[in-house]
Structure formats: structure tokens, C-alpha cells
Design a protein around this motif. Structure first.
Motif, PDB file in Angstrom:
ATOM      1  N   THR A 118      11.290 -18.311 -41.452  1.00  0.00           N
ATOM      2  CA  THR A 118      12.657 -18.385 -41.821  1.00  0.00           C
ATOM      3  C   THR A 118      13.485 -18.764 -42.315  1.00  0.00           C
ATOM      4  OG1 THR A 118      10.535 -17.826 -43.267  1.00  0.00           O
ATOM      5  CG2 THR A 118      11.918 -18.194 -45.001  1.00  0.00           C
ATOM      6  N   LEU A 119      14.014 -19.855 -42.043  1.00  0.00           N
ATOM      7  CA  LEU A 119      15.581 -19.764 -42.248  1.00  0.00           C
ATOM      8  C   LEU A 119      16.426 -20.386 -43.702  1.00  0.00           C
ATOM      9  CD1 LEU A 119      18.805 -20.526 -40.588  1.00  0.00           C
ATOM     10  CD2 LEU A 119      17.283 -23.238 -40.819  1.00  0.00           C
ATOM     11  N   GLY A 120      17.663 -19.802 -43.833  1.00  0.00           N
ATOM     12  CA  GLY A 120      18.247 -20.242 -45.723  1.00  0.00           C
ATOM     13  C   GLY A 120      18.866 -21.437 -45.047  1.00  0.00           C
ATOM     14  N   ASP A 121      18.443 -22.194 -45.023  1.00  0.00           N
ATOM     15  CA  ASP A 121      19.981 -23.585 -44.570  1.00  0.00           C
ATOM     16  C   ASP A 121      21.261 -23.713 -45.917  1.00  0.00           C
ATOM     17  OD1 ASP A 121      21.096 -25.976 -42.844  1.00  0.00           O
ATOM     18  OD2 ASP A 121      19.553 -27.260 -43.493  1.00  0.00           O
ATOM     19  N   TRP A 122      21.738 -23.387 -46.050  1.00  0.00           N
ATOM     20  CA  TRP A 122      23.204 -23.462 -46.991  1.00  0.00           C
ATOM     21  C   TRP A 122      23.620 -24.682 -46.525  1.00  0.00           C
ATOM     22  CZ3 TRP A 122      27.746 -23.132 -49.676  1.00  0.00           C
ATOM     23  CH2 TRP A 122      27.479 -22.169 -49.943  1.00  0.00           C
ATOM     24  N   CYS A 123      23.345 -25.512 -46.496  1.00  0.00           N
ATOM     25  CA  CYS A 123      24.085 -26.976 -46.689  1.00  0.00           C
ATOM     26  C   CYS A 123      25.161 -27.863 -47.186  1.00  0.00           C
ATOM     27  CB  CYS A 123      23.065 -28.268 -45.979  1.00  0.00           C
ATOM     28  SG  CYS A 123      22.785 -30.121 -45.482  1.00  0.00           S
TER      29      CYS A 123
END
Length: 436
Positions: A118-123
């Protein structure tokens, strides 16, 4: 639906009330864990023997600017000011949608390879709808579970978050993809005017989205009190770094359920300030973990967990030396550090009811660590073996019941093509920045 029975491993469930490690079987039915227990019988299931391995919940990298993967390692010696100057003052303007796609694809594949499910992709480089869509496409192609935290490059403090984009994404690919959810990477109370900060948090609250924001030292801006007075801090609020936040503020935020994410290697190396781990522990809370920027530090979340643990222990040792006090037990344990990379990460991303623990009904996001390798054998302590594992020890990764890595190799991806495209994107960006 596929049924898979995993046998022979020592299992770290991270579930409340369970032993640190157990010799139990895991039956996966479709995308979920159906049953855990000893000597399970499932003649219709594919059986996989994981004797000599440790199985734990999929790791959670809560904070990564995945869009920077094409510029991997270029800022290894940058200070925080240099990073802000070169990346946010220069590089962002040169990104094209395809750079976003290949960076997110390669970055997410690397996370899977490292055991992150699980990745929190802070884009915060969604320059246009096309850039955002390309970033989302990269995540989906990689097959990782992700929260796409939509953000934009740093902007005027009075300019609110582009809500039309949030609603477009909610009604588009995010809605139709089982592994993808949406969040908001807002500028937050430190970098927005009070009115804008309140408006952004209210918009996230009304849509049921996690609102995540940076805080890296300095006197608190007026937006903090404005958001607090509006009653908008809560469990769906995620503070990244939180370095040097006053103790009283940490206490207030913890009391209403706000989560914190530490990125220890980046924080210590670039000068964000002292990680907030110890302050959180004093108030009965704990951090989640991120690796932050592949342009500066590596993306291995277990390394982040070990660094966070070692740093906090060093502070505790220094305190005892100053005061002359002594402790017969460790102030922070290996299991706590592993929880920061699993349970706490799931909580910070709003996914605690789905991932972070191994239990019936939870998503089948699992990591198998080969403890037969010479760097881990004999694995007398399964918790420590999991925490001390390197990438070479990550034998298998399952996301939503589907193998994404087996026998130490990623599946269903053309790595050579991905690497070629990533190199081309990075070289073009470096040339545009004037760095080559």
C-alpha cells in the motif's frame, strides 16, 4: 475465485491479542483472507509451502512523492533548501504527463519489490488533468494498492485546492478501480491563508477524503488555529513530518485522532528537524512511516522503520546519560517499529479496516520473507528478522489475493522497457533543468 493456502511459515499477524509470531496457515479466498489457523484443510485450494519464511502484513509506505522516480538519487547531497530550489523551483515545470506515468509505474514497482503493498502517493506535481491521469495510470499498471493524494505545485496561499479536479478524479478512474482511493495533498495550515486552509479541509471532510499536509518546523502560521476552531482536525487528517511542532499542539492533535507520518532518513539527512516519534509516544500515539523522495533517499520502508527505531533509542539513551537514570527494558521495541510500517500506515491512509493486519476478512495483502538467507538465518526472533530484512529477502508479495512477486522476481511487468523509459525521462528532465 482463486483460493490459495499458505502453509509452513511463521506468521506475524499484527492483530491485537495475538502472539508476536505463530505457526499458522492462511487461507486466501479471492482478494481476502478467509481463515487463519493451524492445520487448515482446503483441498480445493492451491497450496504453497512457505517453510523457513516469515509472513507479515503487506508494508505501508504512507508518504512518497513517486513522481520523482525519474530523478532518482540526483539530490543525495542536497540540503532541504537545495531540494526545494532544484525540484520545486526548476524541475516541476519540465514534467510531461509521460514522465509522471513512467515515474509512478517504476516507483510503484520498486515499492512492491521492497514489500510495500500500500502506497500513499503524495502527488504534488499534478500540473494538469493529463498529468494527474498519467500518474494514476502508472499506479494502476503497477498493480499496487494506493491512495492517490492529489496535489499541485506550491501556489499562492490564497489559492484553494482545485476541487473540480478532485471531483473529476472521484467520478473517473478512482471510482472504478478496486485498489485505488483518492485523498488530498493540501498545502495545509502552514502554507495557506487561514480562509484557504479551512476551505480545503472542509472540502476533504465533505468528500470523506484523507487530507494530508507538510509541516517542517518554523513558527506556526495563523491557519492552524483557524482549522482547529472550525473543528476540522480529526482522524482523516495526516500531518507529514510534524518536526518541531509544539508539544501542546501534538497533544491536541493526537486527542482528536490526527495521524502523523515520519520520513526519518530524509528528515534527518536534509534538515527537516527532529522526527516527532518520541513526542507521539509520550502522548500514547505512534507514527506511520514514509520514504518521501527517491530523488534523495532510497525507497525501502523497512530501512525507514529501522532508522526511526534507532534514532528514537539514541535520544532515549542520551536522556538517560544526562539524567543518570537507567532502564531495564527498551523504551521502544522492534515490534513497535514494525507496527509503524503496517498498522499505523494503514490508519494514516484511512485503510485500517482493510490492510495492516492479517485476520479473516482483511484484504489479502501479504509479504513472505525468506529467512533461510545467510543474513537472517537462524531467525530466532521472527519480528526482528522481518524488520532486518533487505530487499533480497523479500521472496513474495501478494496484493488483494494476487501474486505481484514470486521467487524473488516481480510478475506481469516488462522491467527492461520500464527502465528504458525511466532513463529517457530522467535524462530529458536533467537536460531541461540544466543539470547535464
Amino acid at each position: 475465485m482463486n483460493r490459495i493456502l499458505l502453509r509452513g511459515a511463521r506468521v506475524i499477524t499484527m492483530a491485537p491479542g495475538r502472539p508476536d509470531a505463530e505457526r499458522i496457515d492462511i487461507l486466501v479466498d479471492g482478494d481476502r483472507i478467509a481463515v487463519t489457523g493451524e492445520n487448515l484443510d482446503a483441498p480445493d485450494a492451491e497450496t504453497v509451502d512457505f517453510t523457513g519464511r516469515v509472513i507479515l502484513p503487506g508494508l505501508v509506505n504512507t508518504h512518497l512523492h513517486t513522481w520523482q522516480t525519474a530523478l532518482r538519487s540526483v539530490g543525495a547531497d542536497w540540503t532541504l533548501l537545495e531540494y526545494l530550489t532544484h525540484l520545486h523551483g526548476n524541475a516541476v515545470q519540465h514534467y510531461e504527463p509521460d514522465d509522471m506515468y513512467v515515474s509512478n509505474l517504476a516507483g510503484a514497482l520498486n515499492q512492491i519489490n521492497c514489500g510495500t503493498t500500500t502506497l500513499g502517493d503524495w502527488c504534488h506535481n499534478s500540473l494538469t488533468p493529463e498529468h494527474a491521469d498519467a500518474a494514476v495510470d502508472g499506479l494502476m499498471q503497477a498493480g499496487i494498492r494506493a491512495v492517490f493524494l492529489h496535489g499541485t505545485p506550491y501556489r499562492d496561499p490564497d489559492l484553494p485546492h482545485p476541487l473540480a479536479e478532485i471531483d473529476r478524479l472521484l467520478n473517473g478512474p478512482v471510482r472504478d478501480h478496486d485498489l485505488l482511493t483518492l485523498g488530498m495533498a493540501v498545502q495545509g495550515p502552514q502554507y495557506s491563508s487561514p480562509h484557504t486552509a479551512v476551505a480545503d479541509f472542509r472540502a476533504a471532510h465533505e468528500r470523506g477524503l484523507v487530507a494530508s499536509f507538510h509541516q517542517s518546523g518554523g513558527a506556526l502560521a495563523r491557519g492552524w488555529e483557524a482549522v482547529r476552531n472550525a473543528g476540522l482536525f480529526g482522524p482523516s487528517t495526516n500531518v507529514v513530518h510534524g518536526s518541531d511542532l509544539p508539544d501542546a499542539w501534538v497533544k491536541k492533535l493526537v486527542r482528536v485522532g490526527v495521524t502523523f507520518t515520519c520520513t526519518p532518513e530524509n528528515e534527518l539527512g536534509q534538515g527537516h528537524g527532529t522526527p516527532v516519534t518520541g513526542t507521539l509516544l509520550r502522548h500514547g500515539a505512534a507514527p506511520s512511516l514514509g520514504t518521501d523522495v527517491d530523488s534523495v533517499v532510497p525507497g525501502h520502508i523497512l530501512t525507514a522503520a529501522r532508522l526511526a527505531l534507532a534514532h528514537q533509542r539514541s535520544l532515549d539513551h542520551a536522556h538517560r546519560q544526562r539524567t543518570g537514570s537507567h532502564a531495564n527494558t527498551p523504551t521502544v521495541t522492534a515490534k513497535q517499529a514494525l507496527a509503524w510500517a503496517t498498522v499505523e500506515g494503514a490508519k494514516a491512509l484511512g485503510l485500517a479496516d482493510q490492510v495492516g493486519r492479517i485476520a479473516p476478512g482483511m484484504q489479502a495483502d501479504l509479504v513472505a520473507i525468506d529467512t533461510r538467507a545467510v543474513n537472517l538465518w537462524p531467525a530466532h526472533n521472527p519480528i526482528a528478522a522481518a524488520l532486518h530484512a533487505d530487499i533480497a529477502n523479500i521472496e513474495a508479495v501478494m496484493i488483494a489475493g494476487r501474486w505481484r512477486k514470486r521467487d524473488h522476481a516481480l510478475l506481469d511487468c516488462d522491467l527492461d522497457t520500464v527502465k528504458e523509459r525511466l532513463l529517457a525521462a530522467g535524462e530529458r528532465l536533467l537536460h531541461a533543468m540544466g543539470a547535464v
